[in-house]
Design an enzyme around this catalytic site. Structure first.
Site, PDB file in Angstrom:
ATOM      1  N   ASP A 265       0.903  -1.050  -0.204  1.00  0.00           N
ATOM      2  CA  ASP A 265       0.191   0.051   0.254  1.00  0.00           C
ATOM      3  C   ASP A 265       0.945   1.605  -0.194  1.00  0.00           C
ATOM      4  O   ASP A 265       0.896   2.431  -0.845  1.00  0.00           O
ATOM      5  CB  ASP A 265      -1.022   0.146   1.189  1.00  0.00           C
TER       6      ASP A 265
ATOM      7  N   THR B 143      -5.260   2.671  -0.522  1.00  0.00           N
ATOM      8  CA  THR B 143      -4.269   2.304  -1.960  1.00  0.00           C
ATOM      9  C   THR B 143      -5.552   0.548  -1.348  1.00  0.00           C
ATOM     10  O   THR B 143      -5.563   0.148  -2.310  1.00  0.00           O
ATOM     11  CB  THR B 143      -3.240   2.054  -2.282  1.00  0.00           C
ATOM     12  N   ASP B 144      -4.885  -0.280  -0.110  1.00  0.00           N
ATOM     13  CA  ASP B 144      -5.725  -0.862  -0.353  1.00  0.00           C
ATOM     14  C   ASP B 144      -7.188  -1.553  -0.281  1.00  0.00           C
ATOM     15  O   ASP B 144      -7.581  -2.340  -1.176  1.00  0.00           O
ATOM     16  CB  ASP B 144      -5.009  -2.111   0.728  1.00  0.00           C
ATOM     17  N   LEU B 145      -8.162   0.071   0.212  1.00  0.00           N
ATOM     18  CA  LEU B 145      -9.541  -0.406   0.525  1.00  0.00           C
ATOM     19  C   LEU B 145      -9.561  -0.253  -0.526  1.00  0.00           C
ATOM     20  O   LEU B 145     -10.724  -0.521  -1.432  1.00  0.00           O
ATOM     21  CB  LEU B 145      -9.431   1.143   1.357  1.00  0.00           C
TER      22      LEU B 145
ATOM     23  N   GLY C  68      -9.292  -2.729  -3.520  1.00  0.00           N
ATOM     24  CA  GLY C  68     -10.892  -4.177  -2.848  1.00  0.00           C
ATOM     25  C   GLY C  68     -12.189  -3.406  -3.717  1.00  0.00           C
ATOM     26  O   GLY C  68     -12.833  -4.745  -3.948  1.00  0.00           O
TER      27      GLY C  68
END
Length: 221
Positions: A117, A145-147, A150
């Site tokens: 991330d 960024t991860d969220l 997803g």
């Protein structure tokens, strides 16, 4: 997690022994379980499978034969080496929706680089616009960024389910951290491409909207 919240039966595949690394991310813990792990793994079942073992690969093939969706985040090329790539599993189940999540996509010069991330936040330019005007770039307090990746993956999976209703066939979804974060900066890019305006840090203010920033006042009695 979102698919599970919507009612999907989710089977999480973990490695034998320690399982998912996030099981140890703490404190805080509830008994021996990481609160972080519990918060993002609700509504999931779990099995431990050694994918490098022939029998382990067979178990995943059997699951792929009866499941609607497979989500994986291995380095591109790793699962095909085990006979678990989209080409192999789509022959087992032509209706399978296979979603790959990586750092930089399935092809390209950085495809074999692991994705994190904070790195994608920096490379994409997101950290450049985050923080005080006169300060250094800042990483947000949560893994934005991860969220975002997803959420994009979830939307693509839902669209693939609709497409499958029409075609009867599954699809391979290629979702990655860098592209997801860059897409979140579309108005920043538009400012530069259309008006030559380079982005900068504004603290809690906004370049185009007023009032927007936090204001502080001190009153004395």
């Amino acid at each position: 997690m979102i698919l599970g919240d919507l009612g999907a039966e989710v089977i999480k595949v973990e490695r034998p022994g320690g399982g998912d690394d996030t099981r140890a991310w703490g404190p805080p813990f509830v008994s021996s379980e990481s609160v972080y792990f519990l918060s993002i793994n609700r509504n999931k079942k779990s099995i431990a499978v050694d994918l490098k073992h022939l029998r382990g690969a067979e178990i995943i093939q059997q699951l792929a034969g009866v499941c609607d969706i497979l989500v994986e985040n291995f380095l591109p090329g790793k699962l095909p080496q085990m006979g678990l790539g989209y080409a192999e599993l789509s022959r087992v189940n032509p209706r399978l929706i296979y979603c790959s999540i990586s750092g930089y996509g399935q092809t390209g010069p950085q495809a074999q680089s692991p994705g994190y991330d904070s790195i994608a936040s920096g490379v994409s330019g997101m950290m450049h616009i985050t923080g005080p005007e006169d300060g250094e770039p800042v990483r947000p307090g949560v893994a934005m960024t991860d969220l975002a990746t997803g959420l994009y993956a979830h939307g693509a999976i839902m669209a693939a389910l609709l497409q499958r209703l029409k075609t009867g066939r599954g699809v391979h979804i290629d979702c990655n951290l860098l592209s997801s974060q860059v897409s979140c900066l579309s108005h920043i890019a538009a400012n530069y491409l259309n008006a030559g305006k380079e982005a900068k840090r504004w603290g809690t203010a906004h370049e185009s909207i007023v009032p927007y920033q936090v204001t502080w006042s001190t009153e004395y009695c």
